[in-house]
Design a protein around this motif. Structure first.
Motif, PDB file in Angstrom:
ATOM      1  N   THR A 167       0.808  -1.227   0.000  1.00  0.00           N
ATOM      2  CA  THR A 167       0.000   0.000   0.000  1.00  0.00           C
ATOM      3  C   THR A 167       0.841   1.276   0.000  1.00  0.00           C
ATOM      4  OG1 THR A 167      -0.273   0.420   2.384  1.00  0.00           O
ATOM      5  CG2 THR A 167      -1.730  -1.222   1.406  1.00  0.00           C
ATOM      6  N   ALA A 168       2.170   1.141  -0.128  1.00  0.00           N
ATOM      7  CA  ALA A 168       3.013   2.326   0.037  1.00  0.00           C
ATOM      8  C   ALA A 168       2.830   3.364  -1.069  1.00  0.00           C
ATOM      9  CB  ALA A 168       4.483   1.922   0.125  1.00  0.00           C
ATOM     10  N   ASN A 169       2.389   2.970  -2.248  1.00  0.00           N
ATOM     11  CA  ASN A 169       2.219   3.977  -3.306  1.00  0.00           C
ATOM     12  C   ASN A 169       0.758   4.186  -3.678  1.00  0.00           C
ATOM     13  OD1 ASN A 169       1.898   1.555  -4.456  1.00  0.00           O
ATOM     14  ND2 ASN A 169       3.292   1.872  -6.164  1.00  0.00           N
ATOM     15  N   SER A 170      -0.122   3.831  -2.730  1.00  0.00           N
ATOM     16  CA  SER A 170      -1.541   4.128  -2.944  1.00  0.00           C
ATOM     17  C   SER A 170      -1.818   5.532  -2.451  1.00  0.00           C
ATOM     18  CB  SER A 170      -2.376   3.115  -2.165  1.00  0.00           C
ATOM     19  OG  SER A 170      -3.645   3.630  -1.876  1.00  0.00           O
ATOM     20  N   GLU A 533      12.641   1.639   8.945  1.00  0.00           N
ATOM     21  CA  GLU A 533      11.679   2.385   8.113  1.00  0.00           C
ATOM     22  C   GLU A 533      11.173   1.501   6.978  1.00  0.00           C
ATOM     23  OE1 GLU A 533      13.692   5.903   6.892  1.00  0.00           O
ATOM     24  OE2 GLU A 533      13.844   6.675   8.931  1.00  0.00           O
ATOM     25  N   THR A 535      10.920  -1.690   7.156  1.00  0.00           N
ATOM     26  CA  THR A 535      10.049  -2.692   7.764  1.00  0.00           C
ATOM     27  C   THR A 535       8.635  -2.122   7.928  1.00  0.00           C
ATOM     28  OG1 THR A 535      11.925  -3.554   8.974  1.00  0.00           O
ATOM     29  CG2 THR A 535       9.761  -4.228   9.731  1.00  0.00           C
ATOM     30  N   VAL A 536       8.586  -0.856   8.354  1.00  0.00           N
ATOM     31  CA  VAL A 536       7.290  -0.190   8.523  1.00  0.00           C
ATOM     32  C   VAL A 536       6.623  -0.012   7.155  1.00  0.00           C
ATOM     33  CG1 VAL A 536       6.244   1.980   9.231  1.00  0.00           C
ATOM     34  CG2 VAL A 536       7.937   0.889  10.672  1.00  0.00           C
ATOM     35  N   ASN A 538       5.933   2.023   4.857  1.00  0.00           N
ATOM     36  CA  ASN A 538       5.436   3.239   4.227  1.00  0.00           C
ATOM     37  C   ASN A 538       6.584   4.010   3.572  1.00  0.00           C
ATOM     38  OD1 ASN A 538       2.961   4.743   3.886  1.00  0.00           O
ATOM     39  ND2 ASN A 538       4.121   6.381   4.843  1.00  0.00           N
ATOM     40  N   GLN A 539       6.298   4.564   2.408  1.00  0.00           N
ATOM     41  CA  GLN A 539       7.255   5.379   1.656  1.00  0.00           C
ATOM     42  C   GLN A 539       8.497   4.603   1.239  1.00  0.00           C
ATOM     43  OE1 GLN A 539       6.380   8.215   0.675  1.00  0.00           O
ATOM     44  NE2 GLN A 539       5.706   9.636   2.231  1.00  0.00           N
ATOM     45  N   ILE A 543      11.706   6.151  -0.385  1.00  0.00           N
ATOM     46  CA  ILE A 543      13.036   6.206   0.203  1.00  0.00           C
ATOM     47  C   ILE A 543      14.041   5.685  -0.824  1.00  0.00           C
ATOM     48  CG2 ILE A 543      14.511   5.258   2.014  1.00  0.00           C
ATOM     49  CD1 ILE A 543      11.960   5.117   3.748  1.00  0.00           C
TER      50      ILE A 543
END
Ligand code: NA
Lengths: 591, 591
Positions: A167-170, A533, A535-536, A538-539, A543
């Motif tokens: 979902t990081a680029n939604s 980061e 692992t979390v 997002n983005q 990055i």
């Protein structure tokens, strides 16, 4: 001048390198001595049969070889890689203390075959969706927000859709198609439903199933091994009784227990014997003997209704009317509620501005109140019961309040001595002050149950912490080798290089604009935080390859993406799911 | 001119409004007639005792009142809100067909008390962490990337950290503090560990536990109710036999089954009777009778080894040597592998450029091959067995291949008739072509098991789909009332207003720059897609309040955030977790 400075820097770097290698040699020596000692204690054939020892020896030899090669190449001024650093975690895993860690790794290894089936299916689904996206969208002349062609290259689509699973680029990846026509949203909705929601749940289900299955098997194996050893111990200690049955006498049993657990009291030992020898015969048979190991593991809580020490020191005063009234007040539920209200008022005061003298002085009042509370409780309750091993919250309370008292006194002493405030001391004061507020949740039965479960799974979470650290370490070492100093962080923001992270290729990149320069692989600490980061999740694509120009492609080769996808699969899909499965299971059992 | 045009537009809007209201009145009428019919069939006291009927009546009356008020106010040119739209889903839930949906809602309602305890604890944790962040970071003069003060307002910190739980603003929310000192990363790591990983897992655990508990209870209740009804039916049908035991004769039993399930065959009925009357007495007792309901639910698959129809039509030819050889070839595993290879080659061809005539013509070859495969299989296998109810993949294959054949023929007919290619037809051709490739996963046993589980939980996922749609609908209606036309999307990108989504307040905002204008509440479709984006969570704070200036605060009031946090709690924390729990349970049971 420049040559001189560069010479100096080289000399400094070399010194640093030599110091690091000296430390490493020392570590190797420690491990070797440890292993040599172990080899002396253990029978020779057993030592060589244990794969752990073989592994340690191989790693030690490889590390030594690597150090020699590295030293030689550096002396000849050649480029060289310290590849053996990746092997270091193996030393940590294979020492005796790493048993928990080995078990965690085994549970991953055991889950792998099942996971890989689902993973192949999942990748197949991503590939099919990507092919569909290519056919549907590549010929429509759509543009991304950066003005580059949208969804025209198959491999790029695969990567974009793989990122969409996290979902990081939604919704960015959808917007160009969605802006063209709302119908295309259906494609992305189906994709997210199938790959993000269903497949990720299936991963969790498979991991969870395996976790439970192998946990069960492992426990069964442990129980069997324990039984086998106890039977052998019985064989050593047994005496032939008149009845013909071999037995162990009370005397031998006592000697054994004293050797195995010298810490337990005579009363406790007597209790255990009574449980074993329930017919009071003076000896026990095989069946009763074998359960000894389990009996020794049972924690016996000695609940002594001891009188309060003050009762013997000042009996008249402690038993007097006012003293009894005080005891009743402290034990009253109104007392608890009054202190909860004080904590809430305190919370508001903490939130208010520190510079107001009323607020900063109120801290003394609250500290006094909290100290008074603890003293009152110690007056009413028996101190040893109050500070028993299982009274987590009493310990927590006392430590936090007295630490806050000490820190506040130091802080105000520093302040009055020269109007100077140490930021570090003040930070500690603040942290302790806020921690005091946590106390309030313990008052509600339901919250206590949840918190206690969390506290109980704490040690196991630490094992997972070790596991994650080992995996992070390996990836950090590889990452540092691949990406070191490609991106630089400058403490001094006025340095013009800080606007493009010291890499001209990143001039005007969003990566630099977002202030992400410190997300780099230049040292172990920043590598670990960057991996966290990732692992979390997002983005994470931002990055790595924030557009204008793609960051990662700008600073290295595109194939470096493999490193990050591998990290994602291993850490996010496998380890995090095992962690979630573990928390789930703990809550199913405990709550 | 302008007045005239605006008058026209008003007239058009009014016409549209009147048409909508007419449709709505018709719907109300349908529901009323349905209810009236139901009231006639069902006994009066039973009708009024059912809360579902009361609910429908109240909703119908409220909707009617709302329509009258709205019509009146519109006629008087006053501002008015169609608040009854939010109630519409209640109609859908309370009709007889909504049973599955009601059960899903019940499982949410049942999970709520347990979830709320964890939720309060979770919010408490967020508040405590926010307070700590305020004390540690507010006085350090840090700036966000936009140059605004960082972490100085308590409520803003709470919101930022709440968003961090969803990971949507990681790592941005950490960067200013991390850039100041790496030590602050510890705060954020602890926060993510506790609130994102542990608390979210605990939510899942609690939801899962409740889901299982209430599912069990509900099934037990259903079984009890069914038993009770069957006992009453037995009381109606029973005859006194000589033995004194009341029994049901074969004749009565036959009549009953014929009434309840007129569709089942005589052979099937005879089988069921044999199971009930296993002593062959001609009558059955109470115990055997009561299990009838379960027996009727068992699906009986009739496996007839029927001869191939061609065997009776052209026996000599079908039994000849070449024909037998053909059958053996088609049933050989090499045949399956050959077609898997063809599918892989086809996948590569699909990925290649369509404009190459070799590629576009190859499609005819592949279509012919696939049609041939199906025909061969129909030649070898008995057609009725091949197309039985349980042969999902045979149906899938045949439908996709023949649909692709038809669509390709239409497409090339259109092309040759005028060189014109319909984009829609081509899209369908592409989709069908890619779908054909899915077939390949069915060949591997392990994949088939996973896919079959997914297919089996399909219907239940549809129930969840309904549930989500109902919740989305309510939020969409409220959202449209609150945010309609605050943000506008322009198809024509050359329109200067499109650069700021038609709202001067959004000039230069990142929201507009990212091309998010279509993420609005202007109509039902875009509202649903926006809510889906919020469910996926990523960028949700950006969609709502992208900085420079905060989007949401720019276009409405800050309190609108409550709407979005409520949506997040209800959909992401509760419904998505129930969905995951459901997939987990399905896989625990099936796989
Ligand atoms: Na995200």
């Amino acid at each position: 001048m420049v040559v001189l400075a560069s010479g100096c820097r080289d000399a400094f770097l070399q010194q640093k390198r030599e110091a690091t290698m000296l430390v490493e040699l020392l570590c190797l020596l420690v491990f070797s001595v440890r292993l040599a000692h172990y080899a002396k204690v253990i029978p020779r054939d057993k030592f060589w049969k244990d794969p752990k020892n073989i592994c340690i020896i191989v790693v030690l030899l490889l590390t030594l070889t690597d150090m020699i090669i590295y030293g030689g190449l550096k002396a000849a001024n050649c480029y060289s890689v310290r590849w053996s650093r990746v092997l270091r975690p193996l030393l940590l895993i294979n020492v005796t203390e790493g048993r928990q860690l080995r078990r965690a790794f085994r549970s991953i290894r055991n889950a792998l075959p099942e996971i890989s089936y689902v993973f192949v299916l999942f990748i197949f689904s991503v590939l099919i969706f990507s092919l569909m996206a290519l056919k549907l969208l590549s010929k429509r002349d759509l543009k991304t927000i950066e003005g580059t062609p949208y969804f025209t290259n198959y491999l790029e689509i695969v990567f974009e859709l793989y990122v969409l699973v996290t979902t990081a680029n939604s919704p960015d990846v959808m917007m160009p198609a969605y802006n063209k026509s709302s119908v295309f949203a259906i494609f992305f909705i189906l994709y997210i439903l199938i790959n993000t929601y269903i497949f990720m749940s299936v991963f969790l289900a498979v991991v969870f199933n395996n976790y439970k299955k192998y946990l069960k098997e492992e426990i069964q194996q442990l129980v069997r091994a324990k039984r086998h050893k106890m039977v052998r111990a019985f064989g050593v200690l047994q005496e032939q009784k008149e009845g013909g049955q071999p037995v162990v006498s009370h005397e031998n049993w006592n000697k054994l227990v004293r050797q195995v657990r010298p810490d337990i009291s005579n009363a406790h030992k007597e209790l255990l014997w009574r449980v074993c020898d329930d017919d009071n015969q003076g000896f026990i048979g095989k069946v009763a003997f074998v359960q000894l190991a389990d009996l020794l593991n049972i924690e016996v809580i000695t609940l002594k209704s001891r009188p309060h020490p003050l009762e013997s020191i000042i009996p008249n005063l402690y038993q007097s009317g006012p003293s009894r009234l005080l005891c009743r007040v402290v034990q009253h539920w109104g007392f608890v509620i009054a202190f909860d209200l004080i904590i809430l008022v305190n919370a508001v005061f903490i939130g208010l501005d520190e510079e107001n003298p009323l607020i900063s002085n109120s801290e003394w009042f609250f500290l006094a109140i909290y100290v008074l509370e603890i003293l009152l409780k110690l007056y009413v309750f028996e101190p040893r019961a109050f500070f028993s091993k299982h009274s987590f919250w009493n310990w927590f309370d006392t430590i936090v309040v007295f630490a806050a008292l000490i820190a506040t006194i130091i802080n105000s002493a520093l302040k009055s001595s020269g109007g100077y405030t140490s930021r570090q001391v003040l930070d500690i004061v603040f942290i302790l002050r806020v921690l005091r507020l946590i106390r309030v949740v313990d008052r509600i039965e339901r919250f206590r149950a949840i918190i206690n479960t969390l506290i109980r799974i704490g040690p196991a979470i630490l094992t997972f912490g070790q596991l994650i650290l080992v995996v992070y370490y390996i990836f950090a070492m590889v990452g540092m080798e691949l990406f070191k100093n490609k991106v630089k962080f400058y403490e001094d923001l006025s340095n013009p290089e800080s606007t493009y992270c010291g890499n001209p290729l990143l001039k005007g990149s969003t990566f630099a604009q977002l202030g992400y320069c410190k997300n780099n692989f230049n040292n172990v600490v920043s590598s670990f935080i960057l991996l966290l980061e990732l692992t979390v999740v997002n983005q994470w694509h931002d990055i790595l390859l924030h557009k204008h120009p793609p960051m990662l492609t700008a600073v290295t080769h595109k194939s470096a993406l493999i490193f990050f996808v591998l990290f994602h699969v291993l850490v996010v899909i496998i380890i995090i799911n095992i962690f979630v499965a573990f928390v789930l299971e703990a809550f199913f059992v405990e709550y």
